[in-house]
Design a protein around this motif. Structure first.
Motif, short mmCIF file in Angstrom:
data_model
loop_
_atom_site.label_atom_id
_atom_site.label_comp_id
_atom_site.label_asym_id
_atom_site.label_seq_id
_atom_site.Cartn_x
_atom_site.Cartn_y
_atom_site.Cartn_z
N SER A 11 29.12 -38.55 -7.06
CA SER A 11 30.12 -39.17 -6.20
C SER A 11 31.52 -38.68 -6.52
O SER A 11 31.90 -38.62 -7.69
CB SER A 11 30.07 -40.69 -6.36
OG SER A 11 28.83 -41.17 -5.95
N ASP A 39 25.80 -43.04 -3.79
CA ASP A 39 26.43 -42.98 -2.47
C ASP A 39 26.83 -44.36 -1.96
O ASP A 39 27.90 -44.53 -1.38
CB ASP A 39 25.45 -42.35 -1.45
CG ASP A 39 25.50 -40.84 -1.52
OD1 ASP A 39 26.47 -40.30 -2.10
OD2 ASP A 39 24.56 -40.19 -1.01
N TYR A 43 30.66 -45.29 -1.18
CA TYR A 43 31.12 -45.66 0.16
C TYR A 43 31.95 -46.94 0.10
O TYR A 43 33.02 -47.03 0.71
CB TYR A 43 29.93 -45.84 1.11
CG TYR A 43 30.36 -46.31 2.48
CD1 TYR A 43 30.88 -45.41 3.39
CD2 TYR A 43 30.30 -47.65 2.82
CE1 TYR A 43 31.31 -45.83 4.64
CE2 TYR A 43 30.73 -48.09 4.07
CZ TYR A 43 31.23 -47.18 4.97
OH TYR A 43 31.67 -47.61 6.19
N LEU A 47 35.85 -47.13 1.07
CA LEU A 47 36.29 -47.98 2.17
C LEU A 47 37.47 -48.85 1.74
O LEU A 47 38.44 -49.02 2.48
CB LEU A 47 35.12 -48.86 2.65
CG LEU A 47 35.35 -49.55 3.99
CD1 LEU A 47 35.35 -48.53 5.12
CD2 LEU A 47 34.29 -50.62 4.26
N SER B 236 32.39 -55.34 7.61
CA SER B 236 32.21 -54.17 6.74
C SER B 236 32.95 -54.35 5.43
O SER B 236 32.40 -54.10 4.35
CB SER B 236 32.72 -52.91 7.42
OG SER B 236 31.93 -52.62 8.53
N THR B 240 31.04 -54.67 1.80
CA THR B 240 31.26 -53.65 0.77
C THR B 240 32.03 -54.24 -0.41
O THR B 240 31.90 -53.75 -1.53
CB THR B 240 32.00 -52.43 1.33
OG1 THR B 240 33.18 -52.87 2.00
CG2 THR B 240 31.13 -51.64 2.27
N THR B 298 25.41 -51.79 2.70
CA THR B 298 26.25 -50.62 2.92
C THR B 298 25.81 -49.85 4.15
O THR B 298 26.64 -49.41 4.95
CB THR B 298 26.23 -49.72 1.67
OG1 THR B 298 26.55 -50.51 0.54
CG2 THR B 298 27.22 -48.59 1.80
N LYS B 299 24.50 -49.69 4.31
CA LYS B 299 24.00 -48.99 5.50
C LYS B 299 24.47 -49.68 6.78
O LYS B 299 24.85 -49.04 7.74
CB LYS B 299 22.47 -48.92 5.48
CG LYS B 299 21.93 -47.76 4.69
CD LYS B 299 20.44 -47.59 4.93
CE LYS B 299 19.91 -46.36 4.22
NZ LYS B 299 18.44 -46.38 4.13
N ARG B 302 28.09 -49.03 7.41
CA ARG B 302 28.33 -47.66 7.88
C ARG B 302 27.77 -47.41 9.26
O ARG B 302 27.93 -46.33 9.80
CB ARG B 302 27.60 -46.67 6.96
CG ARG B 302 28.12 -46.57 5.58
CD ARG B 302 27.22 -45.68 4.77
NE ARG B 302 27.85 -44.38 4.59
CZ ARG B 302 27.55 -43.55 3.59
NH1 ARG B 302 26.63 -43.88 2.73
NH2 ARG B 302 28.16 -42.41 3.48
N ARG B 304 24.59 -47.18 9.86
CA ARG B 304 23.37 -46.37 9.76
C ARG B 304 22.11 -47.22 9.90
O ARG B 304 21.00 -46.73 9.76
CB ARG B 304 23.34 -45.64 8.42
CG ARG B 304 24.45 -44.64 8.30
CD ARG B 304 24.26 -43.74 7.15
NE ARG B 304 25.28 -42.70 7.19
CZ ARG B 304 25.43 -41.78 6.26
NH1 ARG B 304 24.60 -41.74 5.24
NH2 ARG B 304 26.38 -40.88 6.36
#
Lengths: 136, 333
Positions: A11, A39, A43, A47, B236, B240, B298-299, B302, B304
């Motif tokens: 990362s 990952d 992320y 963010l 989001s 996160t 997280t997916k 994002r 996803r």
């Protein structure tokens, strides 16, 4: 988590460092394993960093247009927000918010400016100025 | 001025348990990081909506900063000297004096002001622990437990990091083994392990607030379900944020659940206890579930994976189920 499933995602947020994780080996014994990143975590980190950069850029544009003082911009640039700046300076939030007014900010005494400059690790001169670009 | 005190750096997952483990081992009481963490009964879960971090509620997976060092004193009888300072220069001089006598010194610092920390991990968090083991001119020799190797830090930066103000301000806190006290030579595991496990059981199962312990995890699950009304960007950031608190800063994975499982396993071997071994495996399952939560949350952030807050809530409740099971087992300790 198995030793083999410890993520090694290189990362960018780790900047080449490795973190220690705890995972089980083939015999089920716990052992420390270095990870070069995950990952999922990267992320989440990015963010949060992007969000504060967005606030910083937004404050820079408003400061340039005379709608806020450089103080708000510098606060975000130093990865603070109102709560952190209030806690570190000991000023009330409403007082700091007043100092976001460009005219009031210009009239602030050196002592008050010095207080802000100290907690943000900069000089009063730097605090008064808005740099050419937001991301310096 | 150079110090050579025969100090061995070792990397740890978490700063405070790492400092505790390195310091005690340096003073002849070898103890692993998970053992230090476990004996301090440092595992918890707390969802504190009125304490905000960057506008988000505080979600803690371990006891408040300082708890581990304090527990080493209480449970292992290790005598420590702890000092805070009003004046930064006095604080730096006091540090120099201890270093000059060949001692290693623990410091509480603000991680934002430490220049060797990668940029993305620099935020205003005042309770980062590290060890100073020497000084060369203007540079302090630093053993920061979350890094692979030792590093250096210039005096100005270290002063700023020690004396940063705000929540949890360190006020220059430094600590070291009391030179006057008798050195503790061994740990009576048969006594302290059950004590520590019982203390942790109280936190996880018997806290009188609905936001602490296993109940706290279920509370978080409900909060996640209620996110429906929030705008996507907010969802989001919120999801996160949980992931960051759980994984980002030295938790050893899954919000300290794997460190604690490792402690339980070490304890099982020391006391030859199948019960603790079973609890360790179950705690690993709980940790795996937390990692699954991080992955899906997280997916979904994002884009996803389609956003399904109910499913996330189910995963969190499963974490709570696993942990409830672990602590039910541990009632017999």
């Amino acid at each position: 988590m198995d030793k083999g499933s410890v993520p090694q995602d290189d990362s960018p947020t780790y900047a080449g460092h490795h973190k220690l994780m705890y995972a089980v080996d083939e015999q089920g014994r716990y052992t420390g394993v270095q990870s070069s990143g995950w990952d999922v975590e990267a992320y989440a980190t990015l963010l949060a960093v992007t969000e504060i950069d967005r606030l910083r850029d937004d404050a820079w544009h408003r400061a340039r247009d005379g709608r806020t003082s450089p103080l708000e911009y510098h606060m975000y640039r130093k990865r603070m927000e109102l709560a952190t700046l209030a806690a570190t300076t000991g000023h009330w939030r409403w007082r700091i918010r007043r100092h976001f007014h460009p005219q009031r900010f210009r009239k602030l005494s050196d002592a008050v400016l010095q207080c802000y400059a100290d907690v943000m690790g900069m000089t009063v001169d730097e605090l008064r100025r808005l740099p050419q670009r937001p991301d310096v | 001025m150079s110090e050579s005190v025969g100090f061995a750096h070792r990397q740890s997952a978490h700063c405070e348990s790492g400092v505790a483990s390195s310091m005690l081992s340096h003073y002849g009481l070898p103890i692993s990081e998970p053992m230090a963490f476990g004996l301090a009964a440092a595992l918890t879960f707390a969802y504190i909506p009125f304490v905000k971090m960057a506008g988000m509620p505080l979600i803690a997976y371990r006891m408040p900063p300082g708890a581990i060092i304090k527990a080493m004193q209480k449970r292992l009888n290790v005598r420590m000297v702890r000092q805070r300072f009003r004046d930064p220069e006095t604080g730096m001089r006091a540090l120099d004096e201890q270093l000059a006598q060949g001692r290693i010194v623990g410091l509480q610092t603000c991680i934002y002001w430490l220049p060797y920390v990668p940029d993305s991990f620099r935020f205003h968090f005042n309770a980062h622990n590290l060890i100073v083991y020497g000084r060369e001119g203007d540079d302090y020799l630093i053993s920061d437990p979350i890094f692979e190797t030792t590093t250096r830090c210039a005096r100005d930066a270290l002063l700023k990091a020690r004396f940063a103000k705000g929540d949890l301000a360190a006020k220059g806190l430094m600590y070291y083994a009391d030179p006057q006290a008798n050195r503790v030579a061994h740990i009576d595991y048969a006594t302290v392990i059950p004590q520590a496990v019982r203390a942790n059981l109280r936190i996880m199962r018997k806290a009188p607030l609905p936001v602490i312990g296993v109940k706290g995890i279920r509370y978080l699950a409900r909060r996640v379900m209620q996110l429906h009304r929030a705008p996507q960007a907010q969802i989001s950031l919120y999801l996160t944020h949980i992931v960051r608190m759980q994984e980002e800063i030295g938790t050893g994975g899954a919000g300290f659940r794997f460190i604690y499982a490792s402690f339980l396993q070490e304890a099982a071997n020391l006391l030859d206890s199948p019960l603790l071994a079973e609890a360790s495996r179950k705690m690993t399952d709980a940790g795996d579930e937390w990692r699954r939560f991080a992955l899906h949350a997280t997916k979904m952030s994002r884009g996803r994976q389609p956003l399904d807050l109910d499913a996330l809530s189910v995963v969190l409740n499963r974490c709570a189920d696993y942990e409830a099971h672990v602590w039910d087992l541990l009632k017999a300790v």
